[in-house]
Write a protein that holds these residues in place. Structure first.
Motif, PDB file in Angstrom:
ATOM      1  N   ASP A  98      75.326  46.070 111.914  1.00  0.00           N
ATOM      2  CA  ASP A  98      74.113  46.829 112.178  1.00  0.00           C
ATOM      3  C   ASP A  98      74.088  48.044 111.257  1.00  0.00           C
ATOM      4  O   ASP A  98      75.125  48.619 110.931  1.00  0.00           O
ATOM      5  CB  ASP A  98      74.074  47.275 113.637  1.00  0.00           C
ATOM      6  CG  ASP A  98      72.777  47.975 113.999  1.00  0.00           C
ATOM      7  OD1 ASP A  98      71.858  47.306 114.501  1.00  0.00           O
ATOM      8  OD2 ASP A  98      72.680  49.211 113.765  1.00  0.00           O
ATOM      9  N   VAL A  99      72.897  48.457 110.848  1.00  0.00           N
ATOM     10  CA  VAL A  99      72.751  49.535 109.877  1.00  0.00           C
ATOM     11  C   VAL A  99      73.336  50.848 110.383  1.00  0.00           C
ATOM     12  O   VAL A  99      73.780  51.697 109.594  1.00  0.00           O
ATOM     13  CB  VAL A  99      71.266  49.711 109.480  1.00  0.00           C
ATOM     14  CG1 VAL A  99      70.448  50.223 110.660  1.00  0.00           C
ATOM     15  CG2 VAL A  99      71.118  50.617 108.275  1.00  0.00           C
ATOM     16  N   GLY A 119      83.360  47.545 119.410  1.00  0.00           N
ATOM     17  CA  GLY A 119      81.969  47.565 119.834  1.00  0.00           C
ATOM     18  C   GLY A 119      81.487  46.187 120.231  1.00  0.00           C
ATOM     19  O   GLY A 119      82.148  45.172 119.965  1.00  0.00           O
ATOM     20  N   GLU A 120      80.365  46.158 120.871  1.00  0.00           N
ATOM     21  CA  GLU A 120      79.799  44.891 121.317  1.00  0.00           C
ATOM     22  C   GLU A 120      79.161  44.156 120.142  1.00  0.00           C
ATOM     23  O   GLU A 120      78.898  44.749 119.090  1.00  0.00           O
ATOM     24  CB  GLU A 120      78.797  45.150 122.436  1.00  0.00           C
ATOM     25  CG  GLU A 120      79.468  45.788 123.643  1.00  0.00           C
ATOM     26  CD  GLU A 120      78.563  45.976 124.827  1.00  0.00           C
ATOM     27  OE1 GLU A 120      79.075  45.924 125.952  1.00  0.00           O
ATOM     28  OE2 GLU A 120      77.351  46.184 124.623  1.00  0.00           O
ATOM     29  N   MET A 121      78.892  42.866 120.335  1.00  0.00           N
ATOM     30  CA  MET A 121      78.373  42.067 119.223  1.00  0.00           C
ATOM     31  C   MET A 121      77.567  40.882 119.735  1.00  0.00           C
ATOM     32  O   MET A 121      77.724  40.457 120.880  1.00  0.00           O
ATOM     33  CB  MET A 121      79.522  41.587 118.336  1.00  0.00           C
ATOM     34  CG  MET A 121      80.559  40.759 119.053  1.00  0.00           C
ATOM     35  SD  MET A 121      82.027  40.469 118.021  1.00  0.00           S
ATOM     36  CE  MET A 121      82.886  39.240 119.017  1.00  0.00           C
ATOM     37  N   ASP A 122      76.709  40.382 118.879  1.00  0.00           N
ATOM     38  CA  ASP A 122      76.003  39.133 119.111  1.00  0.00           C
ATOM     39  C   ASP A 122      76.709  38.045 118.332  1.00  0.00           C
ATOM     40  O   ASP A 122      77.064  38.237 117.158  1.00  0.00           O
ATOM     41  CB  ASP A 122      74.545  39.219 118.635  1.00  0.00           C
ATOM     42  CG  ASP A 122      73.671  40.050 119.549  1.00  0.00           C
ATOM     43  OD1 ASP A 122      74.097  40.325 120.690  1.00  0.00           O
ATOM     44  OD2 ASP A 122      72.568  40.432 119.129  1.00  0.00           O
ATOM     45  N   ARG A 190      94.568  56.069 122.201  1.00  0.00           N
ATOM     46  CA  ARG A 190      93.414  55.844 123.069  1.00  0.00           C
ATOM     47  C   ARG A 190      92.447  54.868 122.391  1.00  0.00           C
ATOM     48  O   ARG A 190      91.940  55.144 121.300  1.00  0.00           O
ATOM     49  CB  ARG A 190      92.716  57.173 123.378  1.00  0.00           C
ATOM     50  CG  ARG A 190      93.568  58.115 124.234  1.00  0.00           C
ATOM     51  CD  ARG A 190      92.920  59.476 124.375  1.00  0.00           C
ATOM     52  NE  ARG A 190      91.568  59.410 124.923  1.00  0.00           N
ATOM     53  CZ  ARG A 190      91.273  59.391 126.212  1.00  0.00           C
ATOM     54  NH1 ARG A 190      92.254  59.445 127.108  1.00  0.00           N
ATOM     55  NH2 ARG A 190      90.022  59.332 126.628  1.00  0.00           N
ATOM     56  N   ILE A 191      92.191  53.747 123.066  1.00  0.00           N
ATOM     57  CA  ILE A 191      91.362  52.679 122.522  1.00  0.00           C
ATOM     58  C   ILE A 191      90.159  52.465 123.440  1.00  0.00           C
ATOM     59  O   ILE A 191      90.301  52.424 124.668  1.00  0.00           O
ATOM     60  CB  ILE A 191      92.162  51.365 122.409  1.00  0.00           C
ATOM     61  CG1 ILE A 191      93.431  51.570 121.572  1.00  0.00           C
ATOM     62  CG2 ILE A 191      91.307  50.255 121.799  1.00  0.00           C
ATOM     63  CD1 ILE A 191      94.405  50.413 121.625  1.00  0.00           C
ATOM     64  N   GLY A 192      88.973  52.331 122.850  1.00  0.00           N
ATOM     65  CA  GLY A 192      87.770  52.091 123.639  1.00  0.00           C
ATOM     66  C   GLY A 192      86.766  51.258 122.871  1.00  0.00           C
ATOM     67  O   GLY A 192      87.033  50.780 121.766  1.00  0.00           O
ATOM     68  N   ASN A 193      85.606  51.058 123.473  1.00  0.00           N
ATOM     69  CA  ASN A 193      84.493  50.362 122.830  1.00  0.00           C
ATOM     70  C   ASN A 193      83.232  51.194 122.990  1.00  0.00           C
ATOM     71  O   ASN A 193      83.125  52.000 123.919  1.00  0.00           O
ATOM     72  CB  ASN A 193      84.250  48.988 123.481  1.00  0.00           C
ATOM     73  CG  ASN A 193      85.269  47.935 123.072  1.00  0.00           C
ATOM     74  OD1 ASN A 193      85.468  47.683 121.885  1.00  0.00           O
ATOM     75  ND2 ASN A 193      85.921  47.325 124.055  1.00  0.00           N
ATOM     76  N   CYS A 194      82.282  51.011 122.089  1.00  0.00           N
ATOM     77  CA  CYS A 194      80.978  51.661 122.271  1.00  0.00           C
ATOM     78  C   CYS A 194      79.979  50.603 122.766  1.00  0.00           C
ATOM     79  O   CYS A 194      80.041  49.446 122.359  1.00  0.00           O
ATOM     80  CB  CYS A 194      80.489  52.325 120.992  1.00  0.00           C
ATOM     81  SG  CYS A 194      80.216  51.244 119.586  1.00  0.00           S
ATOM     82  N   GLY A 195      79.112  51.011 123.643  1.00  0.00           N
ATOM     83  CA  GLY A 195      78.143  50.097 124.229  1.00  0.00           C
ATOM     84  C   GLY A 195      76.943  49.896 123.325  1.00  0.00           C
ATOM     85  O   GLY A 195      75.798  50.132 123.723  1.00  0.00           O
ATOM     86  N   PHE A 196      77.213  49.443 122.133  1.00  0.00           N
ATOM     87  CA  PHE A 196      76.178  49.253 121.104  1.00  0.00           C
ATOM     88  C   PHE A 196      76.543  48.003 120.321  1.00  0.00           C
ATOM     89  O   PHE A 196      77.721  47.772 120.015  1.00  0.00           O
ATOM     90  CB  PHE A 196      76.145  50.477 120.178  1.00  0.00           C
ATOM     91  CG  PHE A 196      75.177  50.365 119.029  1.00  0.00           C
ATOM     92  CD1 PHE A 196      73.824  50.571 119.222  1.00  0.00           C
ATOM     93  CD2 PHE A 196      75.629  50.053 117.749  1.00  0.00           C
ATOM     94  CE1 PHE A 196      72.942  50.469 118.165  1.00  0.00           C
ATOM     95  CE2 PHE A 196      74.748  49.946 116.693  1.00  0.00           C
ATOM     96  CZ  PHE A 196      73.394  50.162 116.894  1.00  0.00           C
ATOM     97  N   ARG A 197      75.564  47.177 120.033  1.00  0.00           N
ATOM     98  CA  ARG A 197      75.822  45.960 119.261  1.00  0.00           C
ATOM     99  C   ARG A 197      76.070  46.343 117.808  1.00  0.00           C
ATOM    100  O   ARG A 197      75.150  46.603 117.046  1.00  0.00           O
ATOM    101  CB  ARG A 197      74.636  45.006 119.356  1.00  0.00           C
ATOM    102  CG  ARG A 197      74.913  43.630 118.780  1.00  0.00           C
ATOM    103  CD  ARG A 197      73.687  43.021 118.178  1.00  0.00           C
ATOM    104  NE  ARG A 197      73.243  43.776 117.005  1.00  0.00           N
ATOM    105  CZ  ARG A 197      72.245  43.440 116.219  1.00  0.00           C
ATOM    106  NH1 ARG A 197      71.529  42.393 116.476  1.00  0.00           N
ATOM    107  NH2 ARG A 197      71.908  44.177 115.162  1.00  0.00           N
ATOM    108  N   VAL A 198      77.339  46.402 117.428  1.00  0.00           N
ATOM    109  CA  VAL A 198      77.697  46.906 116.104  1.00  0.00           C
ATOM    110  C   VAL A 198      77.547  45.856 115.010  1.00  0.00           C
ATOM    111  O   VAL A 198      77.393  46.191 113.847  1.00  0.00           O
ATOM    112  CB  VAL A 198      79.126  47.483 116.076  1.00  0.00           C
ATOM    113  CG1 VAL A 198      79.248  48.655 117.034  1.00  0.00           C
ATOM    114  CG2 VAL A 198      80.167  46.422 116.398  1.00  0.00           C
TER     115      VAL A 198
END
Length: 311
Positions: A98-99, A119-122, A190-198
């Motif tokens: 994603d841009v 991050g999340e993905m399609d 510390r490891i996490g994810n962002c709630g955005f389709r990256v």
């Protein structure tokens, strides 16, 4: 603005697919980038010409053509050594970012006081058609708990501090990324994810990970067993586990995987009865695959908990 080094390994991807992946990084809204195109097949003249043309036309791009095939682990470790950024970002040569991917991940990593973020993905097929979306636990504490069951931080979506990547990848059988995550967690990072389709993740039918699914599962199971004991996973023991797996169990696992994929396709097309029939076949074909689904379900449940708590 801090410098972000993007590691993009290439091997034998079709030219249009690789071009699409590279262009998606070049178009990022985050501008301070160092893009390392790491070609691990020096005989691939088409890809060699492509990455050199990008390096000639964009000062942010560096084309690296290996003299001989190194394999994904050594190729990535070489990229880490060559990079100079404050952050390192992973990207695969058949995905589409994603841009705003890098901008959002850098901001979220700093805001949430993380060391590494995914991050999340399609998921798309080889033709680029949408298959399904992947939702993940986001918060550090939930990601850390989910990692005890399954990998919940997709490798192509990683962006992290340079210090995290200094530990390098190891030649762990079929899941060097999961090994990297668990070692990082054991080290207190510390490891996490962002709630955005990256990105859009391209699911290739003939990829290495698909042809070695059962061996990958055996290695993942060994990893989670070590992680729950707070011990560093042994590469030698992992290879012994993988090499000792039964060929008949492997065939059953692959048949169960085919049944599961068919069930997902049927659900996507609203053929509920057909999907249920395929799912009922799985325990008859492979208890190991049922274990895999159970682990995935437990890891995914942490996102459900976050959704409930944040209402």
């Amino acid at each position: 603005m801090d410098l972000v080094s993007v590691l993009l390994p290439l091997y034998r991807e079709p030219l249009p697919v690789a071009q699409c992946a590279i262009e998606s990084i070049l178009r990022q809204s985050y501008e301070k980038l160092e893009i390392l195109l790491l070609l691990d097949d020096p005989s691939n003249k088409d890809l060699c010409g492509l990455i050199k043309s990008y390096a000639e036309s964009d000062v942010r791009v560096r084309a690296v053509v290996n003299e001989h095939n190194l394999g994904i682990v050594d190729n990535l470790n070489q990229g880490i050594d060559l990079s100079t950024g404050d952050y390192i970002c992973r990207m695969d040569a058949d995905d589409i970012a994603d841009v705003q991917r890098i901008e959002i991940q850098v901001n979220t990593l700093n805001k949430d006081n993380l060391d590494l973020i995914g991050g999340e993905m399609d998921v798309i097929d080889e033709a680029g058609c949408f298959q399904y979306s992947v939702q993940l636990p986001l918060e550090f504490k939930h990601v850390n708990q989910a990692l005890r069951w399954n990998n919940c931080v997709p490798h192509p979506t990683w962006l992290g501090k340079r210090s995290v990547f200094q530990k390098k990848y190891r030649n762990f059988p079929f899941c060097e990324d999961y090994d990297f995550l668990l070692r990082s967690s054991l080290a207190g990072e510390r490891i996490g994810n962002c709630g955005f389709r990256v990105l859009q993740y391209r699911m290739g039918s003939d990829s290495l990970s698909r042809s070695n699914l059962f061996k990958q599962f055996i290695a993942q199971r060994y990893l989670t067993s070590s992680f729950r004991k707070n011990t560093l996973p042994s590469i030698e023991e992992a290879w012994n586990e993988v090499e000792g797996c039964s060929s008949s169990k492997e065939q059953g696992y692959l048949k169960a995987n085919a049944a599961f994929n068919e069930a997902v396709a049927n659900l996507h097309n609203k053929r509920i009865a057909a999907a249920v029939l395929q799912l009922l076949k799985i325990p008859l074909l492979s208890w190991s695959y049922l274990d895999k689904i159970s682990r995935l379900a437990v890891a995914s449940s942490y996102r459900f908990k976050e959704n409930v708590l944040n209402r």
